[in-house]
Design a protein around this motif. Structure first.
Motif, PDB file in Angstrom:
ATOM      1  N   SER A   1       0.539  11.754  -1.348  1.00  0.00           N
ATOM      2  CA  SER A   1       0.537  12.486  -2.619  1.00  0.00           C
ATOM      3  C   SER A   1       1.842  13.241  -2.820  1.00  0.00           C
ATOM      4  O   SER A   1       2.237  13.530  -3.952  1.00  0.00           O
ATOM      5  CB  SER A   1      -0.644  13.461  -2.647  1.00  0.00           C
ATOM      6  OG  SER A   1      -0.562  14.379  -1.554  1.00  0.00           O
ATOM      7  N   VAL A   2       2.529  13.545  -1.730  1.00  0.00           N
ATOM      8  CA  VAL A   2       3.814  14.257  -1.796  1.00  0.00           C
ATOM      9  C   VAL A   2       4.978  13.270  -1.774  1.00  0.00           C
ATOM     10  O   VAL A   2       5.968  13.438  -2.494  1.00  0.00           O
ATOM     11  CB  VAL A   2       3.932  15.254  -0.623  1.00  0.00           C
ATOM     12  CG1 VAL A   2       5.321  15.893  -0.592  1.00  0.00           C
ATOM     13  CG2 VAL A   2       2.851  16.308  -0.708  1.00  0.00           C
TER      14      VAL A   2
ATOM     15  N   GLU B   1       0.830  -1.201   0.000  1.00  0.00           N
ATOM     16  CA  GLU B   1       0.000   0.000   0.000  1.00  0.00           C
ATOM     17  C   GLU B   1       0.873   1.264   0.000  1.00  0.00           C
ATOM     18  O   GLU B   1       0.972   1.975   0.986  1.00  0.00           O
ATOM     19  CB  GLU B   1      -0.926  -0.003   1.215  1.00  0.00           C
ATOM     20  CG  GLU B   1      -2.007  -1.054   1.177  1.00  0.00           C
ATOM     21  CD  GLU B   1      -3.073  -0.772   0.123  1.00  0.00           C
ATOM     22  OE1 GLU B   1      -3.100   0.348  -0.443  1.00  0.00           O
ATOM     23  OE2 GLU B   1      -3.878  -1.681  -0.163  1.00  0.00           O
ATOM     24  N   PRO B   2       1.531   1.581  -1.139  1.00  0.00           N
ATOM     25  CA  PRO B   2       2.406   2.760  -1.184  1.00  0.00           C
ATOM     26  C   PRO B   2       1.667   4.086  -1.188  1.00  0.00           C
ATOM     27  O   PRO B   2       2.300   5.148  -1.064  1.00  0.00           O
ATOM     28  CB  PRO B   2       3.182   2.563  -2.492  1.00  0.00           C
ATOM     29  CG  PRO B   2       2.271   1.746  -3.340  1.00  0.00           C
ATOM     30  CD  PRO B   2       1.555   0.823  -2.402  1.00  0.00           C
ATOM     31  N   HIS B   3       0.327   4.044  -1.330  1.00  0.00           N
ATOM     32  CA  HIS B   3      -0.451   5.284  -1.367  1.00  0.00           C
ATOM     33  C   HIS B   3      -1.406   5.400  -0.188  1.00  0.00           C
ATOM     34  O   HIS B   3      -2.334   6.210  -0.207  1.00  0.00           O
ATOM     35  CB  HIS B   3      -1.216   5.381  -2.688  1.00  0.00           C
ATOM     36  CG  HIS B   3      -0.325   5.342  -3.888  1.00  0.00           C
ATOM     37  ND1 HIS B   3       0.500   6.395  -4.237  1.00  0.00           N
ATOM     38  CD2 HIS B   3      -0.086   4.362  -4.801  1.00  0.00           C
ATOM     39  CE1 HIS B   3       1.186   6.078  -5.322  1.00  0.00           C
ATOM     40  NE2 HIS B   3       0.861   4.850  -5.680  1.00  0.00           N
ATOM     41  N   GLY B   4      -1.200   4.580   0.840  1.00  0.00           N
ATOM     42  CA  GLY B   4      -1.986   4.717   2.052  1.00  0.00           C
ATOM     43  C   GLY B   4      -3.041   3.650   2.210  1.00  0.00           C
ATOM     44  O   GLY B   4      -3.374   2.914   1.286  1.00  0.00           O
ATOM     45  N   SER B   5      -3.551   3.548   3.433  1.00  0.00           N
ATOM     46  CA  SER B   5      -4.565   2.549   3.774  1.00  0.00           C
ATOM     47  C   SER B   5      -5.258   3.001   5.055  1.00  0.00           C
ATOM     48  O   SER B   5      -4.983   4.087   5.575  1.00  0.00           O
ATOM     49  CB  SER B   5      -3.916   1.173   3.973  1.00  0.00           C
ATOM     50  OG  SER B   5      -3.100   1.179   5.134  1.00  0.00           O
ATOM     51  N   ALA B   6      -6.116   2.146   5.569  1.00  0.00           N
ATOM     52  CA  ALA B   6      -6.818   2.455   6.821  1.00  0.00           C
ATOM     53  C   ALA B   6      -6.018   2.062   8.052  1.00  0.00           C
ATOM     54  O   ALA B   6      -6.560   2.092   9.164  1.00  0.00           O
ATOM     55  CB  ALA B   6      -8.181   1.772   6.834  1.00  0.00           C
ATOM     56  N   ASP B   7      -4.767   1.667   7.889  1.00  0.00           N
ATOM     57  CA  ASP B   7      -3.928   1.370   9.042  1.00  0.00           C
ATOM     58  C   ASP B   7      -3.623   2.656   9.802  1.00  0.00           C
ATOM     59  O   ASP B   7      -3.732   3.754   9.260  1.00  0.00           O
ATOM     60  CB  ASP B   7      -2.649   0.683   8.588  1.00  0.00           C
ATOM     61  CG  ASP B   7      -2.923  -0.694   8.009  1.00  0.00           C
ATOM     62  OD1 ASP B   7      -3.094  -1.627   8.800  1.00  0.00           O
ATOM     63  OD2 ASP B   7      -3.004  -0.812   6.775  1.00  0.00           O
ATOM     64  N   LYS B   8      -3.213   2.524  11.052  1.00  0.00           N
ATOM     65  CA  LYS B   8      -3.212   3.675  11.951  1.00  0.00           C
ATOM     66  C   LYS B   8      -1.870   3.929  12.626  1.00  0.00           C
ATOM     67  O   LYS B   8      -1.008   3.050  12.731  1.00  0.00           O
ATOM     68  CB  LYS B   8      -4.270   3.479  13.046  1.00  0.00           C
ATOM     69  CG  LYS B   8      -5.698   3.266  12.533  1.00  0.00           C
ATOM     70  CD  LYS B   8      -6.215   4.437  11.717  1.00  0.00           C
ATOM     71  CE  LYS B   8      -7.651   4.191  11.235  1.00  0.00           C
ATOM     72  NZ  LYS B   8      -8.114   5.306  10.375  1.00  0.00           N
TER      73      LYS B   8
END
Length: 792
Positions: free
Chosen positions: A142-143, A83-90
């Motif tokens: 995104s950055v 998940e290189p663009h994010g996920s629901a992990d915290k």
């Protein structure tokens, strides 16, 4: 009167303190075997539906990638795979009262990096920058997209900048004050699945541990190195001095660190360490005074081996309090000295072998805290959703896990040069040690030892080796040395490979007293169990009464739950994964067909689950009263026995960081491991409690009154991991039976040929300390034969 008043006041104060302590005890979170169930982590983006096909991404894994004490709390990040663009992990923090905060700045992803930047007084983990008051800033994906695996000090501007290294090989520099991002390289060096990066001695060192490409590359894209040139070119250890990249070694490497740990190297002279592996053993690299040195250590399991490096979730070297450091690699925890260098290489000592899949560990609140990548749904429909947890304990607790046992060596059918010593190989702290040897030419092999770890080598023994003839040598248990190495007197192809067998752990019958023995007539609670997919509970179905229930984090039954019996019956059916004959248990997978020992005959009529994944990407066999660990890729060929329990274990799983067994006695009483009542109950513990059930034992054979063809090898029979070993051989005709052993998983060598007079039984006891992975038998004549092994 004054005395009476003082006594009354004292009594009131004592009562108040007692009541306060009682309330505090009642409010204290539940803890079982070092695990607090309420601290379990889950991916909240999981669709909460059944997922049966192999996929990756959101919620298919929920490992705890990094844990760090900071700003009075313990901080941790979780990850999903790919998940290189994010996920629901915290991003989580835990206070001293074990209250959890999930931070709203969370962006998820696949992170495992952590570093404390001294100059700005910030914790950097994932893409979060956390100041000493706990204020969180974040760089959005995104950055700066990527799966952040390491953060390292900057070469030219360490006061204001840091490096971020990503699992695909991207290297960024980031301003710690403004969070401005500059991408330096997209893919500078070969290898994939980035794992580590660290700055020391005026260079940045990065590590990749795999060779499964994420995108297509050519040599022209790389700043150094090349595509794989042979089967052993996997992963990389590489360095960059700010101008030029250099390949150190094309092997699979993970962590890169030094005595400064997560704060970074304190100066330009401090040593740097990196850990990795190849087919031979674990590798420890040392950068000292600008020079690289190689040391080797045993593997305790092959479950971590994979071309892509997917099954090594961030092995580390890290401080754990009281000046101690731990090293974790290939299922072995080591006491690692902070002083490790070329001049002072002594002191590395095994602490245990373990089943827990460990991405990170640290010291917090006077405890060792170990993170886990535990229950996943990757190829595992028996788990409803992925989840992990932390383990809390002390150094002494670690020593109750598996006894240090492993294998490996510096040479495996390698072309070696005359009089050039092998890499040093660790022998310090291991109990029984056997050396397996083979060369393709007649040669003299000299064993050398470094007693104190000060690079002073002395000759210990010289052995004469015949060409292509296997030979073993048992090292005395009283041999005191840190390192061993070998050299031969002529160029040849050589193998020098060792097996270490530890003293069996002391069993703890009281811990498992709620579980019924297989030979007992006691009634038991028969349950199918499964972590639910639609909530965070444990699903429980009593098979005799078809009563359905769900267990909450308090280990009590939830009220008013919908009946999901049908789902549990459909997903949780017992499917036998092995066969047996009169000689032994037979198991088969893509790596081959093998035999393992039998237990009580009562297991033949006892319905139970015999195979299940309980730690991410490795599963347990529970066959005939023994648990075995098996890697998803390494398979049955490389399995290892864990414990022989001889219990009526109906089902087993991990849930909320706990190991759960069904099959408890109906008259069991709550005891800190058993939770329930006379209507139903389960045993709860931690995965490495298994070692306390007793050492592996068993008996069985490759033949039992079997019609044997001449010169036809039997199936391999498991040998590794057992303590006292003997074999009885008999035949109806005069025959010679040759026992062959496979000690490195590459093929069999002749151990001994034993003459068997017709109608007699010959017993052979294997020397104490002798071990190999597998043993098989070959008769030189057709006959009716029995070859029966006993492991005590």
């Amino acid at each position: 009167m004054k005395l009476r008043s003082m006594l009354q006041q004292s009594a009131l104060v004592s009562t108040f303190l007692f009541l306060c302590a009682n309330v505090e005890a009642q409010n204290k979170p539940l803890k079982v075997s070092g695990v607090y169930p309420h601290l379990a982590t889950f991916n909240e983006g999981w669709p909460k539906t059944e997922q049966e096909k192999k996929k990756g991404g959101q919620g298919y894994e929920n490992g705890i990638g990094a844990i760090t004490p900071w700003a009075g709390k313990l901080w941790m990040v979780t990850y999903s795979p790919h998940e290189p663009h994010g996920s629901a992990d915290k991003l989580y923090s835990i206070d001293k009262n074990l209250q959890v905060t999930i931070h709203p700045e969370s962006i998820g992803g696949t992170p495992a990096n952590r570093m404390i930047h001294r100059e700005s007084n910030q914790l950097i983990t994932s893409s979060y920058f956390i100041d000493d008051k706990g204020k969180v800033r974040v760089i959005p994906f995104s950055v700066m997209p990527g799966r952040m695996t390491a953060t390292a000090r900057h070469l030219s501007d360490p006061n204001n900048m840091v490096y971020f290294y990503d699992m695909e090989g991207m290297l960024y520099e980031v301003n710690v004050n403004t969070l401005s991002v500059n991408k330096l390289f997209h893919k500078p060096v070969p290898g994939w699945h980035g794992k580590g990066a660290y700055t020391a001695q005026n260079r940045l060192v990065v590590a990749n541990n795999g060779e499964e490409a994420v995108f297509k590359i050519g040599k022209e894209m790389l700043k150094a190195g090349d595509l794989p040139q042979n089967e052993e070119d996997k992963g990389v250890l590489a360095s960059w001095d700010g101008k030029k990249w250099e390949i150190i070694e094309r092997r699979q490497f993970t962590d890169v660190t030094g005595p400064g740990g997560i704060y970074g190297s304190p100066d330009d002279k401090t040593p740097l360490w990196s850990i990795g592996w190849d087919k031979r053993s674990v590798i420890l690299k040392l950068l000292d005074n600008g020079q690289w040195y190689t040391y080797r250590l045993p593997k305790a399991a092959h479950t971590y081996d994979h071309r892509g490096g997917w099954y090594t979730e961030w092995p580390r070297i890290r401080e754990v309090g009281n000046g101690k450091m731990l090293m974790d690699m290939h299922a072995m925890l080591y006491d690692f000295p902070k002083t490790f260098s070329k001049a002072h290489s002594g002191g590395i000592r095994p602490v245990n072998t373990h089943l827990r899949y460990i991405p990170d560990f640290c010291s917090w609140n006077d405890q060792i805290v170990i993170a886990t990548d535990e229950t996943t749904v990757l190829e595992n429909p028996l788990a409803g959703r992925s989840q992990s947890n932390l383990w809390f304990g002390q150094w002494n607790d670690l020593q109750t896990w598996g006894s240090p046992t492993g294998w490996g060596g510096p040479w495996m059918k390698d072309q070696v040069k005359a009089n050039i010593p092998s890499d040093p190989y660790l022998i310090n702290g291991f109990d029984q040690k056997v050396l397996h040897l083979n060369t393709n030419k007649e040669a003299m092999l000299t064993i050398q030892i470094d007693i104190n770890g000060n690079n002073e080598w002395k000759d210990y023994k010289t052995l004469t080796l015949k060409a292509n003839v296997y030979q073993y040598y048992l090292l005395p248990t009283g041999l005191k040395a840190n390192w061993i190495r070998f050299k031969v007197n002529k160029d040849c192809r050589a193998t020098a490979f060792m097996h270490f067998t530890g003293k069996p752990q002391t069993s703890d019958p009281a811990m498992f007293k709620s579980l019924s023995d297989i030979n007992s007539a006691e009634a038991i609670h028969s349950n199918i169990i499964r972590p639910a997919n639609f909530n965070k509970n444990l699903q429980v179905l009593q098979t005799d009464s078809h009563t359905y229930a769900e267990i909450t984090e308090n280990l009590t039954a939830a009220s008013s739950v919908a009946d999901s019996s049908a789902q549990l019956l459909r997903l949780g059916q017992f499917a036998k994964s092995y066969t047996s004959d009169s000689a032994s248990i037979i198991i088969k997978d893509a790596t081959g067909t093998f035999r393992i020992p039998k237990g009580s005959s009562n297991y033949e009529h006892f319905a139970y689950r015999d195979k299940r994944e309980i730690e991410s990407e490795r599963f347990m066999l529970n066959i005939s009263g023994t648990f075995y660990e098996v890697g998803r890729e390494s398979g049955f060929l490389a399995l290892r026995p864990v414990t022989t329990h001889n219990k009526k274990i109906i089902d087993f799983c991990t849930w909320r960081g706990l190991l759960v067994f069904s099959g408890a006695r109906k008259n069991a009483q709550p005891d800190g491991q058993y939770f329930g009542d006379r209507n139903n109950g389960l045993w709860y513990g931690a995965v490495d409690d298994m070692w306390k059930m007793g050492k592996p034992r068993g008996e069985g054979g490759v033949w039992k009154n079997t019609a044997v063809k001449a010169h036809s090898p039997s199936l391999p029979y498991l040998m590794t991991g057992y303590d006292q070993k003997s074999v009885k051989l008999s035949a109806d005709r005069n025959t010679n039976i040759t026992l062959e052993v496979d000690y490195d998983l590459t093929g069999f060598s002749t151990y001994e040929t034993i003459h068997i007079p017709a109608g007699t039984t010959v017993e052979h006891k294997f020397p104490k300390g002798f071990s190999a992975h597998w043993v098989r038998a070959i008769s030189d004549r057709e006959c009716q034969a029995t070859v029966w092994f006993s492991y005590q």
